[in-house]
Enzyme design. Structure first.
Site, PDB file in Angstrom:
ATOM      1  N   SER A   6       0.972  -1.189   0.017  1.00  0.00           N
ATOM      2  CA  SER A   6       0.067  -0.063   0.017  1.00  0.00           C
ATOM      3  C   SER A   6       0.904   1.157  -0.031  1.00  0.00           C
ATOM      4  CB  SER A   6      -0.968   0.058   1.047  1.00  0.00           C
ATOM      5  OG  SER A   6      -1.549   1.174   1.307  1.00  0.00           O
ATOM      6  N   LYS A  26      -3.400   2.545  -2.241  1.00  0.00           N
ATOM      7  CA  LYS A  26      -2.957   3.499  -1.451  1.00  0.00           C
ATOM      8  C   LYS A  26      -3.824   3.489  -0.319  1.00  0.00           C
ATOM      9  CE  LYS A  26      -1.035   7.737  -0.475  1.00  0.00           C
ATOM     10  NZ  LYS A  26       0.084   7.457   0.682  1.00  0.00           N
ATOM     11  N   ILE A  35       4.401  10.904   3.397  1.00  0.00           N
ATOM     12  CA  ILE A  35       3.609  11.309   2.796  1.00  0.00           C
ATOM     13  C   ILE A  35       2.492  11.998   3.739  1.00  0.00           C
ATOM     14  CG2 ILE A  35       1.957  10.965   0.870  1.00  0.00           C
ATOM     15  CD1 ILE A  35       5.118  10.543   0.083  1.00  0.00           C
ATOM     16  N   LEU A  91      -0.380  10.019   4.137  1.00  0.00           N
ATOM     17  CA  LEU A  91      -1.548   9.422   3.754  1.00  0.00           C
ATOM     18  C   LEU A  91      -2.435  10.175   3.186  1.00  0.00           C
ATOM     19  CD1 LEU A  91      -2.396   7.209   6.860  1.00  0.00           C
ATOM     20  CD2 LEU A  91      -1.734   6.285   4.627  1.00  0.00           C
ATOM     21  N   ASN A 147      -4.741   0.039   8.015  1.00  0.00           N
ATOM     22  CA  ASN A 147      -3.805   0.618   8.226  1.00  0.00           C
ATOM     23  C   ASN A 147      -3.607   1.134   9.786  1.00  0.00           C
ATOM     24  OD1 ASN A 147      -1.343   2.105   8.616  1.00  0.00           O
ATOM     25  ND2 ASN A 147      -1.647   2.944   6.389  1.00  0.00           N
ATOM     26  N   CYS A 207       0.592   3.469  10.168  1.00  0.00           N
ATOM     27  CA  CYS A 207       1.482   4.495   9.581  1.00  0.00           C
ATOM     28  C   CYS A 207       1.872   5.347  10.551  1.00  0.00           C
ATOM     29  CB  CYS A 207       0.472   5.352   8.672  1.00  0.00           C
ATOM     30  SG  CYS A 207       1.571   6.953   7.894  1.00  0.00           S
ATOM     31  N   GLY A 252       7.076  -3.365  -2.610  1.00  0.00           N
ATOM     32  CA  GLY A 252       6.799  -1.948  -1.847  1.00  0.00           C
ATOM     33  C   GLY A 252       7.692  -0.930  -2.743  1.00  0.00           C
TER      34      GLY A 252
END
Lengths: 300, 258, 300, 258
Positions: free
Chosen positions: C20, C44, C70, C72, C125, C128, C263
């Site tokens: 992801s 993603k 990033i 998310l 998730n 993260c 990844g």
């Protein structure tokens, strides 16, 4: 230009040390570098009696790093005092003895025996991932870490550095526990627990299955943890994890480390320690830094 | 003796001797210190792999400052080495290890036994050892690399696993088939071969010097990565472990637990 | 030769998926590889509303890997359903949607909206490291992980994969908590929290200060954790962390992973996914492996 | 248009143009798709660094299938590139990015503005754009790389930070000192320059196409590493972020928050 740093009242001519277990007791790399140049030699872990370590293979290579599962093989404190310490005391460098044990009593016996020697500091290894008893069991739990830190402080005549494991959820919490229990300084990071499998032989690359990952691969984790710990405690930090040159060392110092240690990179470049020192001096000159202490933790 | 060094060496020549076996000559000052049974660490340029590769010395030309390394393709590092062309430079760590003790064999009837990639160190040994040399070589097949060069240094006997040349089987089969005997043994090769030699030497009551291999990291005795089990407590470790890279790679068979 | 694997009742034509956040929703890498070849596309992270993510710089390079923060960034579930899912459903590959949120309600809203779609599985998730609220807070604590897993299971119509954080002391304990709370599968590892400092500019390489470390550098840690989890739980594992070719993928499978995800290595080699599949097939042929399931966890 | 590819390109030539500025010609099929303002990702061989380096296209020879990349030494990757010799191969990802829109400028009075390493993309643009070109170039010092080649494509004005050539100062100082004007701007260079151009363009009410730079990972729009702030919600992200690598690197100044 002043490269001196002070950790728990002990002055070092420069911040560059060796990471425990990668430099023996200095003798082997003495063929490559002038030990007098080093800020300190941090010895291989010393236990109260000789430890045979793990079966072979004990080392394996991985991308940008290596795994080791030596298992703290060492000749014990008596041999250390008789052979290794006198060797080290010939040189104008600080001596930090890494102390390991399986029980609190093991640690204390070594600490006691080092009490009236010329050893400058003790580094307490509570973070070796490669031995079943003791070691990391003390380093992954705040209570156990507090307890052993307090016990060692009660018996130690030298300043005590607790060496922290990165294999934890919250490194700042571990650091605070060690500080609260009286630690004079912290060193981090020990190795990350890793594994390698040989797919053709369908077996583990290490006899111990898991080993400790070191080398440039782990540097970002190490820098992050040094930064987090520097922002969590007041005691000084010796940073390590993939350091092989001055840029690496300066990155750790800017993150908050007062001292820095070269570990696995000694194997890649036996001159890594002294070249790191030279590189730091060159950086200071170029960037007009009078005292190296000015850059410690300068990136917030 | 000068100390160990990491320094640049220049590639003089390289050729392939057999399938997966390469022959590399390097120009380096370190050659002047090199003896039979010692080794060097060769650093790949590929930065994804960091550690020096231990490679035994096949020949040392101390006049011309040249080292000959005959090695087997074993992975990413040796694959890189096999591409090196004359004039290129490579970083070298050396000279490492204790090497074979020549004195022990002078004037005696000796076995020099090499198996597979354990054959190359036998060449420098054969060139330096003043003795009645019976050179026993174990190969996989009839790609008999270094055989002719060794034949110039003593009487050579060959065994092949597939029976395509010499005795079918291994070096121990040569001894029984040819009815050979010796007063002392020098050997390098795979662990099963060394184990068999240790047993044979004990039976015959003769000394055998065995050169061992193990995964190494530092190559200079600091990391304790490459140990072997010893019968007695080792003088350095104070446990029953000796460091192959510095206390060895050559050990007297009777001192080892194999 | 059978490359099929089954995870929580869902059959995959082969075990190779995308990790992801490294493959968008497939559109961008569809220019390089035939998405029909993949075992699954893992999207993603998708939240209940559009997230802007973190300031730049968001990425930095380090030895054998990269750091990302990033944060998310994503267009939200509605855009996902309207644009990305129809795109993905054109291909003969499984679709696993990575779900992120700041509160349990956020997650549930996405899970609900995905309920009557043709999405094959959900990957939750909770690991993260780059967002302040939610996400990793759920993934570093067994109670929080149990709670969110149970809640999501209550609302999910598809099998649920909990994606675990490696930034914990005991990954097996986290895995057991997720399993006990009803997770159908686990994926690991998410990124290791890392940091990089530019010593010349004296500033963090990432605007977010810390970021997630991915790439070959973390593979040994990932393989170790997959092995530990495979020995701690009965539910299947999707392994990831530095996978870029068949050897890497097979290493994870032998350690105990049923699925594997490519990844950061997509960025290094945009053909990494399909080349990994081809390499696995070549390995099976050479090693005479009839069914890929035979090698899952074969190294003990 | 053919899709993006990663493929091997052959080095045709390389020379140094100025201190730290290199001029590399590559032979690659990708050249046929390349336009002004687009870029490629160049992969270092050094395996310690994994990501492709974004480098703008200075010239594209679509007949000979050649790309010209003029780049600045910025770190380990570009240092490696600077050692490449004719005949060597290098892995290339391309063609990336949207490029400058030529239509917007046809027949108009235009500024092509390049600052530092933002100068190279102006060459291909100048060669393709049919317009009254005023080419404004900002340099650090009198090492005026590409100046003469650009002068063959339009009227060139130079500014140097140290005043050693042309106007002392930056490209904006040229405009005021020379009393220049334009109907449209194309620009590439450091952020402060782009910000000044955005302000200037807004004042004059003219469009300005700005080419942005940011740290990139994938280069193809998947990772969302290289975003810039946009005034309106972006069509792809549905937040105020556009991807420099795919939605850009060229944006209309008024659409950006710089």
């Amino acid at each position: 230009m002043n490269t001196k740093v002070t950790i728990a009242g002990v002055e070092f001519k420069n911040p560059v040390m060796t990471a425990s277990g990668t430099f023996g007791s200095g003798m082997e790399y003495g063929e490559f570098v002038d030990l007098n140049r080093l800020g300190a030699v941090v010895t291989k872990g010393v236990a109260s009696y000789p430890w045979p370590g793990n079966p072979t293979p004990r080392v394996a290579e991985c991308y940008g790093g290596m795994l080791n599962a030596i298992g703290l093989q060492n000749p014990g404190i008596d041999v250390f005092l008789e052979r290794d310490l006198p060797f080290l005391k010939q040189f104008d460098t600080r001596v930090i003895v890494n102390v390991c044990g399986k029980t609190v009593e093991d640690y204390l016996e070594v600490v006691e025996k080092l009490g009236d020697t010329e050893v400058d500091m003790l580094e307490i290894n509570v973070s070796c991932p490669n031995v079943k008893e003791g070691a990391i069991a003390f380093g992954q739990n705040t209570c156990a870490l507090s307890e052993i830190t307090a016990q060692i402080k009660k018996h130690a005549r030298q300043p005590v550095i607790m060496k922290l494991s990165p294999n934890v959820t919250d490194i700042a919490e571990m650091a605070r526990a060690a500080e609260a229990a009286g630690a004079d300084a912290l060193s981090l990071i020990n190795t990350l627990t890793g594994m390698k499998i040989d797919i053709y032989k369908r077996q583990f690359a290490l006899a111990n299955k898991t080993g400790g990952l070191s080398g440039p691969a782990i540097k970002p984790v190490a820098v992050r943890m040094v930064y987090q710990v520097a922002n969590a405690v007041k005691i000084p930090i010796i940073g390590m994890g993939g350091i092989g040159n001055a840029e690496d060392a300066l990155e750790f110092m800017m993150a908050g480390a007062t001292g820095v240690a070269v570990g696995a990179m000694n194997f890649v470049n036996p001159y890594a320690t002294t070249q790191t020192i030279e590189g730091i001096e060159a950086f200071m000159e170029k960037e007009k830094i009078d005292s190296l202490t000015d850059i410690i933790g300068c990136v917030k | 003796m000068a100390g160990k060094k990491k320094e640049w060496a220049k590639v003089v020549s390289q050729k392939q001797l057999a399938e997966g076996i390469y022959d590399l000559w390097l120009e380096t000052d370190l050659a002047s210190q090199a003896g039979p049974g010692q080794f060097v660490g060769l650093y790949p340029r590929d930065k994804s792999i960091l550690l020096p590769r231990p490679i035994s010395i096949c020949e040392a030309d101390r006049q011309l400052n040249r080292l000959r390394l005959v090695y087997r393709l074993a992975g990413q590092g040796t694959k890189e080495f096999s591409t090196y062309k004359p004039g290129e430079e490579t970083a070298l760590l050396g000279i490492l290890g204790n090497g074979f003790p020549l004195e022990a064999g002078i004037g005696k009837k000796v076995f020099l036994i090499g198996g597979g990639i354990g054959i190359p160190p036998m060449l420098q040994l054969a060139k330096e050892l003043q003795a009645k040399k019976q050179i026993l070589l174990g190969y996989r097949n009839d790609q008999l690399f270094l055989r002719d060069e060794l034949a110039a240094q003593g009487e050579v006997f060959v065994a092949t696993e597939d029976g395509s040349a010499g005795t079918r089987g291994n070096v121990m089969d040569i001894i029984s088939e040819e009815g050979l005997g010796a007063e002392i043994i020098y050997a390098c090769g795979p662990l099963p071969m060394l184990k068999a030699i240790k047993v044979y030497a004990a039976e015959k009551g003769i000394p055998a010097y065995l050169s061992l291999e193990e995964r190494m990291a530092c190559g200079v005795g600091a990391c304790l990565g490459c140990v072997c089990k010893t019968r007695e407590t080792d003088h350095h470790s104070h446990v029953n472990n000796a460091r192959i890279c510095t206390d060895g790679p050559v050990f007297l068979a009777e001192d080892l637990e194999l």
